[in-house]
Design a protein around this motif. Structure first.
Motif, mmCIF file in Angstrom:
data_model
loop_
_atom_site.group_PDB
_atom_site.id
_atom_site.type_symbol
_atom_site.label_atom_id
_atom_site.label_comp_id
_atom_site.label_asym_id
_atom_site.label_seq_id
_atom_site.Cartn_x
_atom_site.Cartn_y
_atom_site.Cartn_z
ATOM 1 N N ASP A 167 23.675 11.075 -20.677
ATOM 2 C CA ASP A 167 23.500 10.527 -22.037
ATOM 3 C C ASP A 167 24.696 10.873 -22.928
ATOM 4 O O ASP A 167 25.155 10.039 -23.709
ATOM 5 C CB ASP A 167 22.212 11.076 -22.651
ATOM 6 C CG ASP A 167 21.941 10.489 -24.031
ATOM 7 O OD1 ASP A 167 21.725 9.270 -24.132
ATOM 8 O OD2 ASP A 167 21.959 11.266 -25.011
ATOM 9 N N LEU A 168 25.195 12.105 -22.769
ATOM 10 C CA LEU A 168 26.356 12.511 -23.555
ATOM 11 C C LEU A 168 27.572 11.669 -23.207
ATOM 12 O O LEU A 168 28.325 11.227 -24.083
ATOM 13 C CB LEU A 168 26.644 14.000 -23.324
ATOM 14 C CG LEU A 168 27.774 14.613 -24.160
ATOM 15 C CD1 LEU A 168 27.413 14.555 -25.644
ATOM 16 C CD2 LEU A 168 28.042 16.052 -23.727
ATOM 17 N N ARG A 181 31.142 7.331 -24.485
ATOM 18 C CA ARG A 181 31.750 6.028 -24.202
ATOM 19 C C ARG A 181 31.455 5.042 -25.321
ATOM 20 O O ARG A 181 32.325 4.261 -25.731
ATOM 21 C CB ARG A 181 31.221 5.491 -22.872
ATOM 22 C CG ARG A 181 31.743 6.232 -21.652
ATOM 23 C CD ARG A 181 31.439 5.449 -20.387
ATOM 24 N NE ARG A 181 30.010 5.232 -20.199
ATOM 25 C CZ ARG A 181 29.196 6.072 -19.553
ATOM 26 N NH1 ARG A 181 29.686 7.207 -19.061
ATOM 27 N NH2 ARG A 181 27.922 5.790 -19.406
ATOM 28 N N GLU A 182 30.219 5.107 -25.850
ATOM 29 C CA GLU A 182 29.867 4.207 -26.952
ATOM 30 C C GLU A 182 30.682 4.528 -28.199
ATOM 31 O O GLU A 182 31.134 3.620 -28.913
ATOM 32 C CB GLU A 182 28.374 4.319 -27.251
ATOM 33 C CG GLU A 182 27.492 3.726 -26.168
ATOM 34 C CD GLU A 182 26.018 3.932 -26.465
ATOM 35 O OE1 GLU A 182 25.716 4.654 -27.447
ATOM 36 O OE2 GLU A 182 25.175 3.367 -25.733
ATOM 37 N N GLN A 183 30.860 5.843 -28.488
ATOM 38 C CA GLN A 183 31.676 6.230 -29.642
ATOM 39 C C GLN A 183 33.116 5.774 -29.461
ATOM 40 O O GLN A 183 33.751 5.276 -30.394
ATOM 41 C CB GLN A 183 31.610 7.736 -29.840
ATOM 42 C CG GLN A 183 30.261 8.242 -30.335
ATOM 43 C CD GLN A 183 30.196 9.749 -30.393
ATOM 44 O OE1 GLN A 183 31.101 10.432 -29.910
ATOM 45 N NE2 GLN A 183 29.120 10.273 -30.972
ATOM 46 N N GLN A 184 33.629 5.960 -28.257
ATOM 47 C CA GLN A 184 34.989 5.503 -27.993
ATOM 48 C C GLN A 184 35.089 3.993 -28.153
ATOM 49 O O GLN A 184 36.065 3.480 -28.724
ATOM 50 C CB GLN A 184 35.419 5.919 -26.588
ATOM 51 C CG GLN A 184 35.748 7.404 -26.427
ATOM 52 C CD GLN A 184 36.256 7.725 -25.049
ATOM 53 O OE1 GLN A 184 35.783 7.177 -24.051
ATOM 54 N NE2 GLN A 184 37.235 8.613 -24.985
ATOM 55 N N ALA A 185 34.056 3.292 -27.647
ATOM 56 C CA ALA A 185 34.078 1.834 -27.778
ATOM 57 C C ALA A 185 33.971 1.411 -29.244
ATOM 58 O O ALA A 185 34.666 0.490 -29.681
ATOM 59 C CB ALA A 185 32.931 1.233 -26.961
#
Length: 707
Positions: free
Chosen positions: A47-48, A53-57
């Motif tokens: 999850d982390l 990855r979502e934050q980077q995206a």
């Protein structure tokens, strides 16, 4: 025959087996818990990683959005430059009729003075009688005395009303007569200008067509508008030199992209050949638009032909000094130009088609030989917009109006010059697009050396009412007297003195000074430190008396909680950060201004000893801001019925000053300022400017840096 074990040995063996089973159960439970913990840890790490990855995206999408936004800005600028001629041809045509003022005078409106004071009714003063004749006689006598007293009071009030009405009428007649005479004088001046145009008077021709060029609102922001002109009366030819934009007007970047590897926004260069091509097209459009504005404004048929030489700020190769380099020139007759459909032409080809010449490499300063320059005429040459630091007192009236319009445009408004200076009419019309506080603004620009008379302020108010504008602004190179500020108080009027104008110009990147060596204002927007003011400036004046003070009580309706603050200023700048009185600094160093607990129904209070304010101070500014701690997310929509109650040292009310109501979305407001006038008197000037950024945004304009 079998035999059961018994006794202590059997009991011990059974206990051992039970303990073994419990140990195995605990071991199995521990293994299950460990496996569950490991499973949770792996899920958490997955999850982390997913969230990372979502934050980077998301971060990348934000950076890519920034790159697209900057690309869109570049493309919009290029589109604006490419469509300069088309937009200009759709603009309003300048006409002499726009100079004429309607002879409308605001009708006499005395308000409450119009209504006579009602006289007492004798029938209401009949006595109620009494038990005896003597009592009835006394009651009748007392009733008659009350009637006579009230009648005398009413007659005195009526006489006072009639006297004040007559005085107000006299003042109105004088004002209306002066305004009517000024309008008639202005319209007579317009008529003389029209006659001068018809007679081909060089001065009138140059003045009118210069105004026509400056009246256009279709020139993109950042393009220069400097000119010199002369009129050849014999040839009916206007000869004009017009400044063209430099090569930097065309963006050097084609787009902006995000490079994830280095986490930076990288500009993609515009091909040099394409940039040079676009620059030549912009120059050709500028020359054609100047011709269009001139011929379109020529309703009297004065111009037989026009010569335009476009120059840029460059370097003379012979001397190495700054010089005006002509990069485009054209001479065209009226009949050859008016048949063109400019919205559909290719600018460069059209310019060459009317025998104009454009430098092949204007980006390098390669010059062309001008057909004719204004100084070749031999008559007086009129120039506008020239000089490194123009003297506002000596500036041409049209140029001054244009400068004022530029100031309003720099403040995010649409503005256009409409009439000649010194006419008492509408010099500049501005429109503030703010949906709440914006609207139409009427501006008068007056180049005065002496104090502006109150009649000018009254004239502006009449014009605002006549035109239905939201606000009137009077800009001058001098100053205003107490009568002007008193009349403007509470009305939709703003008075901008010469010193304030210079500061505003400098703050928005424009130039101007008052007289030789006059101040230019501006500079970094910060509070002057103690080293910039002498100790004598910050010191209070010599003691004179027992140090009388006043209490400024603040009242308002609504439940919104406010912080009321005071700033001791000189020319709109706080003397020092310690001269900003607020919740974390409750007094100035000399104690002349201090926050005190409110009394007598006030919701906030400031104590001021005006005679003890520093000698350098020329105004005391009162401001209010929403307290974000007690009212998070609140604005000033509920700040209504506000006023400043002026009290003496004993708390007795001396006067009540009305201030502007708050507006939705704003969280800070300038209530008003007490300004030092000649002779040492202090006069209150209402404020009203609001801020959406709270107290931090407000005090920033007065030089306070908030970390």
């Amino acid at each position: 025959m079998s035999r059961r074990s018994g006794g202590a040995i059997g009991t011990w063996a059974e206990a051992q087996r039970r303990q073994q089973r419990e140990h195995e159960a605990r071991a199995r439970a521990a293994q299950r818990a460990q496996r569950e913990q490991e499973r949770r840890q792996r899920a958490y790490e997955r999850d982390l990683a997913r969230r990372h990855r979502e934050q980077q995206a998301a971060y990348r999408r934000g950076r890519e959005a920034d790159a697209r936004a900057r690309t869109e800005e570049i493309e919009a600028r290029v589109a604006e430059l490419s469509g300069l001629l088309v937009a200009g041809c759709r603009g309003q045509v300048f006409r002499t009729g726009s100079l004429t003022r309607a002879e409308y005078i605001e009708p006499f409106a005395p308000g409450p003075l119009e209504h006579p004071v009602p006289m007492p009714d004798p029938a209401l003063y009949r006595s109620q009688g009494g038990w005896t004749a003597r009592a009835r006689e006394r009651a009748d006598r007392e009733a008659a005395q009350r009637y006579e007293y009230d009648l005398a009071v009413a007659r005195a009030a009526e006489a006072d009303r009639q006297a004040r009405l007559a005085e107000y009428r006299r003042q109105y007649d004088a004002w209306a007569g002066g305004l009517r005479a000024e309008i008639q004088q202005h319209n007579a001046g317009v008529a003389r200008l029209v006659e001068g145009l018809r007679a081909r008077d060089p001065e009138s021709v140059v003045e009118y067509f210069s105004a026509a060029l400056y009246a256009s609102t279709e020139w993109p922001q950042g393009l220069p508008r400097r000119l010199s002109a002369a009129f050849d009366r014999t040839a009916a030819q206007l000869v004009l030199a017009w400044e063209l934009p430099g090569f930097a007007v065309v963006p050097g970047s084609r787009s902006v992209r995000y490079v994830a590897a280095s986490d930076e926004l990288k500009e993609v260069a515009r091909p040099l050949a394409r940039r040079r091509e676009l620059y030549r097209d912009v120059l050709a459009q500028c020359l054609l638009l100047v011709l269009r504005d001139l011929f379109a404004a020529d309703e009297s048929g004065v111009l037989g032909s026009v010569v335009v030489s476009g120059f840029v700020d460059g370097v003379d190769p012979a001397t190495g000094r700054r010089a005006d380099v002509v990069v485009g020139t054209v001479t065209v007759a009226r009949e050859d130009f008016t048949g063109l459909t400019l919205e559909q032409v290719s600018a460069v080809e059209c310019l060459e088609g009317i025998r104009g010449r454009l430098s092949a490499r204007p980006d390098t300063g390669a010059a062309v030989r001008p057909d004719r320059l204004p100084q070749d005429i031999g008559a007086d040459v009129v120039s506008h917009g020239d000089g490194d630091e123009p003297d506002l007192l000596e500036m041409d009236p049209i140029a001054f109006e244009h400068l004022v319009a530029e100031l309003f445009r720099a403040r995010g408004m649409r503005a256009v010059t409409t009439q000649r200076s010194n006419d008492g009419g509408v010099d500049v019309e501005a429109f503030d697009p703010d949906p709440i506080s914006g609207g139409r603004i009427i501006v008068q620009a007056k180049r005065y050396r002496h104090t502006v008379p109150p009649t000018a302020v009254r004239d502006l108010y009449g014009t605002v009412q006549d035109t239905g504008a939201n606000k009137g602004v009077l800009v001058t190179t001098s100053g205003f007297g107490p009568g002007s500020y008193t009349f403007a108080n509470g009305k939709p009027l703003t008075l901008v003195s010469g010193a304030e104008l210079v500061e505003l110009l400098a703050a928005h990147g424009l130039r101007g000074r008052l007289g030789p060596g006059g101040g230019t204002g501006g500079g970094a927007r910060r509070a002057p430190g103690p080293g910039e003011l002498t100790p004598e400036d910050l010191a209070p004046p010599p003691a004179d008396g027992d140090g009388d003070f006043h209490v400024l009580g603040m009242v308002w309706a609504g439940a919104v909680g406010l912080d009321v603050c005071a700033l001791v200023c000189r020319q709109g700048r706080v003397l020092s950060e310690s001269h900003f009185v607020f919740f974390n600094n409750e007094r100035t160093p000399d104690g002349s201004v201090r926050a005190v607990p409110p009394t007598a129904g006030d919701r906030a209070a400031v104590r001021v000893a005006f005679d003890a304010l520093p000698t350098a101070a020329d105004r005391l500014v009162l401001v209010a801001a929403v307290d974000p701690a007690t009212h998070p997310g609140a604005d000033l929509a509920g700040f209504t019925g506000a006023g400043i109650v002026l009290r003496d040292a004993d708390g007795a009310e001396l006067d009540r000053l009305v201030v502007s109501d708050g507006r939705p979305g704003e969280t800070a407001l300038v209530l008003g300022s007490f300004r030092r006038r000649p002779g040492g008197n202090w006069e209150f000037v209402i404020g009203g400017k609001g801020y959406t950024g709270g107290l931090e945004a407000l005090v920033g304009e007065y030089g306070i840096e908030v970390e």
